[in-house]
Design an enzyme around this catalytic site. Structure first.
Site, PDB file in Angstrom:
ATOM      1  CB  SER A 149      -0.889   0.011   1.253  1.00  0.00           C
ATOM      2  OG  SER A 149      -1.515   1.264   1.434  1.00  0.00           O
ATOM      3  CE1 TYR A 168      -3.592  -2.649   5.339  1.00  0.00           C
ATOM      4  CE2 TYR A 168      -2.955  -0.358   5.007  1.00  0.00           C
ATOM      5  CZ  TYR A 168      -3.356  -1.573   4.496  1.00  0.00           C
ATOM      6  OH  TYR A 168      -3.532  -1.725   3.142  1.00  0.00           O
TER       7      TYR A 168
END
Length: 274
Positions: A149, A168
């Site tokens: 990401s 995350y």
């Protein structure tokens, strides 16, 4: 680095591609594009009904063999079953797409959810890569795509509009570093290794933190929208064909950005660049 709209080339078959997180979003689109290119598929996800629908549709439209493997990669037994399938001789491409976010303030998120984020985003990806690579090296062909990401590069940037993401973001930072380092280790081999770093993408990813899957057969899109999944996957597959290790869809001047990143890393280590 890859860019969006770079073409529609897919890695050359025949062979079997294993796609995790295949029941929605980016994973579903990888499966569709690879099927169109003649790849047989092993589709891995938690939602059996969605996998069955996708598998049936791809068998009919592309005339390929499709297996479904219903598995929760955060569960050790399911991960072991999936890893065993990945070691088989027909596997020539592994797409480690499965991931969950566990968004929230670190001091407020349930520790069990944070453990699950680590298990799915880090442990499963690493275990499956380790299952795939030795056989690919022995056969002299293969590729691994690890989906990270852009939040891997967000570091100390504050939330709003970015999510609260300490764990995350940390897991995606691991995916970037792991993949780049593995690619350097295997640079003299015939394997292609890529880390895909999409920004906000038009999927249902933000509709759940990952404790439970999004319900229902129909795929949804979170309110934030984002880049269409086809553009993300097009960028990844074109970059894989070129042999790019880092693909950041939609990024302007990606090669220059990567060069700046490498220079910064060299500076942080205080060791001259070789």
């Amino acid at each position: 680095m890859g860019t969006t709209g770079a073409g529609s080339a897919e890695p050359t078959g025949p062979g079997t591609a294993v796609v995790t997180g295949a029941s929605s979003g980016i994973g579903t689109r990888y499966a569709e594009r690879l099927a169109e290119a003649g790849w047989d598929l092993v589709l891995v996800a938690r939602r059996a009904q969605r996998l069955d629908e996708l598998a049936g549709r791809l068998r009919e439209s592309a005339g390929i063999a499709v297996e479904t493997l219903v598995a929760d990669l955060g569960v050790p037994e399911d991960l072991a079953r999936t890893a065993e399938r990945v070691t088989e001789d027909d596997v020539a491409l592994l797409v480690n797409n499965a991931g969950i976010n566990g968004y929230g303030y670190f001091h407020e998120v349930d520790p069990a959810l944070l453990t699950r984020v680590l298990n799915v985003n880090v442990t499963a990806l690493t275990v499956l890569s380790r299952a795939a690579v030795p056989g690919m090296l022995a056969r002299g062909r293969g590729a691994v795509v690890n989906v990270a990401s852009r939040l891997a590069f967000a570091g100390s940037l504050p939330p709003d509009p970015l999510p609260r993401r300490a764990v995350y973001g940390g897991t995606k930072g691991y995916v970037v570093t792991f993949t780049r380092t593995l690619a350097a280790e295997l640079a003299d081999s015939p394997l292609r290794i890529q880390v895909l770093c999409p920004g906000l993408t038009a999927t249902e990813f933000h509709l759940t933190t990952g404790e439970e899957s999004v319900a229902g057969q129909e795929q949804q899109v979170h309110a934030e929208g984002g880049m269409p999944v086809d553009e993300v996957v097009t960028a990844s597959l074109a970059a894989l064909e070129r042999g790019d290790v880092v693909c950041v869809p939609g990024l302007a001047n990606p090669e220059e950005a990567l060069e700046r990143l490498v220079d910064a890393e060299v500076g942080m280590r205080g060791v001259p660049r070789r």
